[in-house]
Design an enzyme around this catalytic site. Structure first.
Site, PDB file in Angstrom:
ATOM      1  N   ASP A 142       0.856  -1.194   0.000  1.00 57.04           N
ATOM      2  CA  ASP A 142       0.000   0.000   0.000  1.00 57.04           C
ATOM      3  C   ASP A 142       0.892   1.245   0.000  1.00 57.04           C
ATOM      4  OD1 ASP A 142      -3.232   0.413   1.108  1.00 57.04           O
ATOM      5  OD2 ASP A 142      -1.898   2.144   0.967  1.00 57.04           O
ATOM      6  N   ILE A 176       1.849   1.266  -6.751  1.00 61.57           N
ATOM      7  CA  ILE A 176       1.603   0.486  -7.976  1.00 61.57           C
ATOM      8  C   ILE A 176       1.972   1.284  -9.235  1.00 61.57           C
ATOM      9  CG2 ILE A 176      -0.107  -1.104  -6.987  1.00 61.57           C
ATOM     10  CD1 ILE A 176      -2.308   0.613  -8.349  1.00 61.57           C
ATOM     11  N   THR A 235      -3.655   5.922 -11.210  1.00 58.58           N
ATOM     12  CA  THR A 235      -3.675   4.827 -10.232  1.00 58.58           C
ATOM     13  C   THR A 235      -4.495   3.640 -10.729  1.00 58.58           C
ATOM     14  OG1 THR A 235      -3.389   6.348  -8.397  1.00 58.58           O
ATOM     15  CG2 THR A 235      -4.329   4.202  -7.868  1.00 58.58           C
ATOM     16  N   THR A 272     -16.072  -2.760  -9.285  1.00 58.56           N
ATOM     17  CA  THR A 272     -17.279  -2.119  -8.748  1.00 58.56           C
ATOM     18  C   THR A 272     -18.473  -2.301  -9.682  1.00 58.56           C
ATOM     19  OG1 THR A 272     -18.243   0.047  -8.272  1.00 58.56           O
ATOM     20  CG2 THR A 272     -16.421   0.033  -9.814  1.00 58.56           C
ATOM     21  N   ASP A 273     -19.678  -2.203  -9.125  1.00 61.30           N
ATOM     22  CA  ASP A 273     -20.893  -2.241  -9.962  1.00 61.30           C
ATOM     23  C   ASP A 273     -21.051  -0.962 -10.786  1.00 61.30           C
ATOM     24  OD1 ASP A 273     -21.578  -0.493  -7.892  1.00 61.30           O
ATOM     25  OD2 ASP A 273     -23.441  -1.524  -7.356  1.00 61.30           O
ATOM     26  N   GLU A 274     -20.272   0.093 -10.430  1.00 64.59           N
ATOM     27  CA  GLU A 274     -20.453   1.372 -11.135  1.00 64.59           C
ATOM     28  C   GLU A 274     -20.038   1.293 -12.604  1.00 64.59           C
ATOM     29  OE1 GLU A 274     -19.407   4.949  -9.174  1.00 64.59           O
ATOM     30  OE2 GLU A 274     -20.053   4.218  -7.225  1.00 64.59           O
ATOM     31  N   TYR A 296     -14.304   8.101 -12.172  1.00 62.30           N
ATOM     32  CA  TYR A 296     -13.959   6.933 -11.345  1.00 62.30           C
ATOM     33  C   TYR A 296     -14.409   5.647 -12.024  1.00 62.30           C
ATOM     34  CZ  TYR A 296     -14.708   3.282  -7.834  1.00 62.30           C
ATOM     35  OH  TYR A 296     -14.732   2.076  -7.177  1.00 62.30           O
ATOM     36  N   LYS A 346     -12.259   2.438 -13.563  1.00 64.27           N
ATOM     37  CA  LYS A 346     -12.409   1.050 -13.104  1.00 64.27           C
ATOM     38  C   LYS A 346     -12.814   0.154 -14.278  1.00 64.27           C
ATOM     39  CE  LYS A 346     -12.126  -0.461  -9.448  1.00 64.27           C
ATOM     40  NZ  LYS A 346     -10.971  -0.993  -8.660  1.00 64.27           N
ATOM     41  N   TYR A 394     -17.601  20.948  -0.529  1.00 57.95           N
ATOM     42  CA  TYR A 394     -18.925  21.339  -0.021  1.00 57.95           C
ATOM     43  C   TYR A 394     -19.146  22.854   0.100  1.00 57.95           C
ATOM     44  CZ  TYR A 394     -19.522  16.384   0.828  1.00 57.95           C
ATOM     45  OH  TYR A 394     -19.618  15.034   0.654  1.00 57.95           O
TER      46      TYR A 394
HETATM   47  P1  NAD Z   1     -10.013   3.060  -0.171  1.00 62.43           P
HETATM   48  O1  NAD Z   1      -9.934   4.361  -0.880  1.00 62.43           O
HETATM   49  O2  NAD Z   1     -10.512   3.013   1.229  1.00 62.43           O
HETATM   50  O3  NAD Z   1      -8.580   2.368  -0.141  1.00 62.43           O
HETATM   51  C1  NAD Z   1      -7.703   2.373  -1.257  1.00 62.43           C
HETATM   52  C2  NAD Z   1      -6.325   1.927  -0.779  1.00 62.43           C
HETATM   53  O4  NAD Z   1      -5.449   1.902  -1.911  1.00 62.43           O
HETATM   54  C3  NAD Z   1      -5.699   2.870   0.257  1.00 62.43           C
HETATM   55  O5  NAD Z   1      -5.128   2.131   1.320  1.00 62.43           O
HETATM   56  C4  NAD Z   1      -4.612   3.594  -0.532  1.00 62.43           C
HETATM   57  O6  NAD Z   1      -3.501   3.987   0.256  1.00 62.43           O
HETATM   58  C5  NAD Z   1      -4.231   2.534  -1.560  1.00 62.43           C
HETATM   59  N1  NAD Z   1      -3.642   3.121  -2.771  1.00 62.43           N
HETATM   60  C6  NAD Z   1      -4.147   4.152  -3.501  1.00 62.43           C
HETATM   61  N2  NAD Z   1      -3.303   4.442  -4.530  1.00 62.43           N
HETATM   62  C7  NAD Z   1      -2.278   3.563  -4.438  1.00 62.43           C
HETATM   63  C8  NAD Z   1      -1.108   3.354  -5.207  1.00 62.43           C
HETATM   64  N3  NAD Z   1      -0.812   4.129  -6.266  1.00 62.43           N
HETATM   65  N4  NAD Z   1      -0.253   2.352  -4.863  1.00 62.43           N
HETATM   66  C9  NAD Z   1      -0.529   1.573  -3.788  1.00 62.43           C
HETATM   67  N5  NAD Z   1      -1.611   1.749  -2.996  1.00 62.43           N
HETATM   68  C10 NAD Z   1      -2.485   2.721  -3.330  1.00 62.43           C
HETATM   69  O7  NAD Z   1     -10.864   2.110  -1.130  1.00 62.43           O
HETATM   70  P2  NAD Z   1     -11.953   0.993  -0.773  1.00 62.43           P
HETATM   71  O8  NAD Z   1     -13.270   1.639  -0.624  1.00 62.43           O
HETATM   72  O9  NAD Z   1     -11.417   0.120   0.267  1.00 62.43           O
HETATM   73  O10 NAD Z   1     -11.969   0.202  -2.170  1.00 62.43           O
HETATM   74  C11 NAD Z   1     -11.028  -0.836  -2.434  1.00 62.43           C
HETATM   75  C12 NAD Z   1     -11.281  -1.378  -3.826  1.00 62.43           C
HETATM   76  O11 NAD Z   1     -12.607  -1.897  -3.908  1.00 62.43           O
HETATM   77  C13 NAD Z   1     -11.161  -0.341  -4.933  1.00 62.43           C
HETATM   78  O12 NAD Z   1     -10.541  -0.953  -6.039  1.00 62.43           O
HETATM   79  C14 NAD Z   1     -12.597   0.038  -5.255  1.00 62.43           C
HETATM   80  O13 NAD Z   1     -12.729   0.434  -6.584  1.00 62.43           O
HETATM   81  C15 NAD Z   1     -13.300  -1.282  -4.984  1.00 62.43           C
HETATM   82  N6  NAD Z   1     -14.708  -1.187  -4.559  1.00 62.43           N
HETATM   83  C16 NAD Z   1     -15.078  -0.364  -3.531  1.00 62.43           C
HETATM   84  C17 NAD Z   1     -16.411  -0.342  -3.106  1.00 62.43           C
HETATM   85  C18 NAD Z   1     -16.857   0.532  -1.952  1.00 62.43           C
HETATM   86  O14 NAD Z   1     -18.069   0.605  -1.686  1.00 62.43           O
HETATM   87  N7  NAD Z   1     -15.955   1.168  -1.224  1.00 62.43           N
HETATM   88  C19 NAD Z   1     -17.366  -1.152  -3.740  1.00 62.43           C
HETATM   89  C20 NAD Z   1     -16.951  -1.967  -4.809  1.00 62.43           C
HETATM   90  C21 NAD Z   1     -15.616  -1.982  -5.192  1.00 62.43           C
HETATM   91  O1  DAU Z   2     -21.217   1.051  -5.940  1.00 65.42           O
HETATM   92  C1  DAU Z   2     -19.903   0.831  -5.512  1.00 65.42           C
HETATM   93  C2  DAU Z   2     -19.221   2.155  -5.272  1.00 65.42           C
HETATM   94  O2  DAU Z   2     -19.809   2.714  -4.107  1.00 65.42           O
HETATM   95  C3  DAU Z   2     -17.716   2.036  -5.109  1.00 65.42           C
HETATM   96  O3  DAU Z   2     -17.150   1.561  -6.319  1.00 65.42           O
HETATM   97  C4  DAU Z   2     -17.087   3.372  -4.740  1.00 65.42           C
HETATM   98  O4  DAU Z   2     -15.711   3.221  -4.486  1.00 65.42           O
HETATM   99  C5  DAU Z   2     -17.785   3.895  -3.486  1.00 65.42           C
HETATM  100  O5  DAU Z   2     -17.275   5.173  -3.156  1.00 65.42           O
HETATM  101  C6  DAU Z   2     -19.297   3.955  -3.685  1.00 65.42           C
HETATM  102  O6  DAU Z   2     -19.658   4.993  -4.631  1.00 65.42           O
HETATM  103  P1  DAU Z   2     -20.925   5.973  -4.407  1.00 65.42           P
HETATM  104  O7  DAU Z   2     -20.710   7.191  -5.191  1.00 65.42           O
HETATM  105  O8  DAU Z   2     -22.196   5.238  -4.580  1.00 65.42           O
HETATM  106  O9  DAU Z   2     -20.742   6.235  -2.807  1.00 65.42           O
HETATM  107  P2  DAU Z   2     -20.838   7.568  -1.937  1.00 65.42           P
HETATM  108  O10 DAU Z   2     -20.787   7.119  -0.511  1.00 65.42           O
HETATM  109  O11 DAU Z   2     -19.902   8.614  -2.380  1.00 65.42           O
HETATM  110  O12 DAU Z   2     -22.312   8.069  -2.236  1.00 65.42           O
HETATM  111  C7  DAU Z   2     -23.452   7.263  -1.974  1.00 65.42           C
HETATM  112  C8  DAU Z   2     -24.682   8.045  -2.399  1.00 65.42           C
HETATM  113  O13 DAU Z   2     -24.842   9.168  -1.530  1.00 65.42           O
HETATM  114  C9  DAU Z   2     -24.575   8.621  -3.798  1.00 65.42           C
HETATM  115  O14 DAU Z   2     -25.850   8.569  -4.414  1.00 65.42           O
HETATM  116  C10 DAU Z   2     -24.158  10.063  -3.591  1.00 65.42           C
HETATM  117  C11 DAU Z   2     -24.813  10.411  -2.250  1.00 65.42           C
HETATM  118  N1  DAU Z   2     -24.071  11.407  -1.427  1.00 65.42           N
HETATM  119  C12 DAU Z   2     -22.754  11.172  -1.166  1.00 65.42           C
HETATM  120  C13 DAU Z   2     -22.023  12.087  -0.424  1.00 65.42           C
HETATM  121  C14 DAU Z   2     -20.555  11.840  -0.166  1.00 65.42           C
HETATM  122  C15 DAU Z   2     -24.738  12.522  -0.907  1.00 65.42           C
HETATM  123  O15 DAU Z   2     -25.944  12.690  -1.119  1.00 65.42           O
HETATM  124  N2  DAU Z   2     -23.998  13.413  -0.167  1.00 65.42           N
HETATM  125  C16 DAU Z   2     -22.675  13.252   0.088  1.00 65.42           C
HETATM  126  O16 DAU Z   2     -22.071  14.121   0.757  1.00 65.42           O
END
Ligand code: NAD
Ligand code: DAU
Length: 351
Positions: free
Chosen positions: A35, A62, A102, A132-134, A157, A161, A348
């Site tokens: 990381d 990476i 990245t 991700t589902d996105e 984003y 992905k 914000y």
């Molecule tokens: P996060 O942002 O919490 O963590 C990302 C990690 O990657 C951090 O520890 C960061 O230091 C590391 N990182 C970033 N750039 C790097 C680099 N250049 N080299 C090495 N390390 C690096 O993310 P998360 O929410 O834990 O998501 C993890 C993975 O799962 C991602 O690939 C994301 O797309 C995927 N994902 C997330 C969600 C979600 O809801 N959070 C859902 C589906 C998929």
């Molecule tokens: O679906 C999987 C994805 O879910 C992951 O791939 C992403 O890494 C993760 O960040 C997440 O993406 P979203 O954009 O769905 O998550 P977020 O928590 O940012 O937002 C969730 C919903 O809430 C979205 O519809 C936007 C809304 N939102 C978010 C923030 C931060 C608000 O209304 N206000 C806010 O301040």
């Protein structure tokens, strides 16, 4: 069978739960957490397992292939679970190039190094790409994303992905690398960085700050407890078929505004505040550009073929999450100092 597994992004939200599960469940594996420790990476997430004999941490990037090759050689890496990424949609709108570097270039670097290091016997190794589902874009009021839904990403984003998913698949076709890809819905749980909806709103409720709901709050997400995502990754890593994709989801759709109101109610109870207190903090703000209306995952394939299903109900998961944040105020203070304040202002201030 012994394995030396490289988990990238293991200091982040989901990665730290995956690292913990593998370190504890598989003491005969070596787990190497690589990381770069960006703003989202935090070794405090792993304090409870940092002294385990099968756990190793490498601060590396990476985007630096030399660093990756050195780590691969030194540990004799047999498999990769790749989570390192820039993960926040709003940041991708502010700064798309960081996501291209990245998420796309970083993933291709990792694929190149794995291909080179494993060339003597590509079939003995697995490259697991966490996505991700996105990538599927947005749904209307009905329907679900399946593994055959066409990619149609709408944010920088999700476009980055989607591109990384395509590269992983292309390395499978072109160079015969063995891969699996999973596309998961929104995670929530302990150690979630407070830029994302649930932890941001928990933190703001604690501090009596406005809760900035984008648009009318009608967007819908499918929420999964992070430990159930880690369990799914374990299942697919060990039992998923080569060169296949699996969707992972919670069968748990919530309109943002309904979720926010539930969170307010639970927080009032936990904080001993009068019912309705936290709801007064709700503030409707300018919508996110390109805001996907609805995500919903059809997780039938992973359920039927591999027997995975969520183990935690949303009520249980949300209660555990709130309890964790209330018990870990120091963690919240550490991650919201410094750069977080600058990001918050930029994101914000003008909404
Ligand atoms: P996060 O942002 O919490 O963590 C990302 C990690 O990657 C951090 O520890 C960061 O230091 C590391 N990182 C970033 N750039 C790097 C680099 N250049 N080299 C090495 N390390 C690096 O993310 P998360 O929410 O834990 O998501 C993890 C993975 O799962 C991602 O690939 C994301 O797309 C995927 N994902 C997330 C969600 C979600 O809801 N959070 C859902 C589906 C998929
Ligand atoms: O679906 C999987 C994805 O879910 C992951 O791939 C992403 O890494 C993760 O960040 C997440 O993406 P979203 O954009 O769905 O998550 P977020 O928590 O940012 O937002 C969730 C919903 O809430 C979205 O519809 C936007 C809304 N939102 C978010 C923030 C931060 C608000 O209304 N206000 C806010 O301040």
């Amino acid at each position: 069978m012994s394995r030396n597994i490289l988990i990238t992004g293991g200091a982040g939200f989901i990665g730290s739960h995956v690292v913990r599960l593998f370190v504890k469940k598989y003491p005969h594996y070596k787990i190497i957490n690589l990381d770069a420790l960006t703003y989202a990476g935090n070794l405090e997430n792993l304090e409870d397992i940092e002294n385990e004999p099968n756990y190793f941490f490498e601060k590396a990037n990476i985007l630096q292939p030399d660093q990756l090759s050195e780590v691969f050689s030194r540990y004799g890496i047999t498999d990769v679970i790749h989570l390192a990424a820039e993960s926040h949609v709003d940041r991708s709108i502010l700064s798309p190039l960081d996501f291209i570097y990245t998420n796309i270039v970083g993933t291709v670097n990792l694929l190149n190094v794995a291909k080179e290091q494993w060339k003597a016997n590509l079939s003995g190794h697995r490259f697991y790409h966490v996505s991700t589902d996105e990538v599927y874009g947005t749904l209307g009021d009905t329907g679900f994303f399946t593994e055959t839904t066409a990619y149609s990403p709408n944010s920088p984003y999700s476009a980055s992905k989607a591109s990384s998913d395509h590269f992983v698949r292309a390395y499978g076709e072109t160079y015969h690398m063995q891969y699996v890809i999973t596309n998961c819905s929104n995670n929530y749980g302990p150690n979630h960085f407070p830029e994302k909806l649930i932890p941001l709103f928990i933190n703001n409720i604690i501090n009596n700050k406005p809760l900035p709901v984008y648009g009318k709050g009608e967007n819908t997400r499918d929420w999964l407890f992070v430990i159930d995502h880690a369990r799914a990754i374990d299942t697919v890593f060990h039992h998923g078929k080569n060169n296949e994709t699996y969707n992972i989801g919670g069968f748990n759709e919530w309109k943002n505004i309904d979720l926010v109101k539930l969170l307010c109610k639970l927080m009032d109870e936990k904080l001993g505040r009068q019912p309705g207190t936290s709801e007064q903090l709700i503030s409707y703000v300018k919508d996110r550009p390109g805001h996907d209306l609805r995500y919903a995952i059809d997780a039938t394939k992973i359920n039927k073929e591999l027997g995975w299903s969520p183990s935690v109900t949303f009520e249980e998961g949300l209660a555990k999450t709130i309890d964790w944040y209330l018990a870990n105020s120091q963690w919240l203070e550490h991650v919201t100092s410094g750069d977080y304040q600058k990001y918050y202002e930029q994101q914000y201030a003008e909404r």
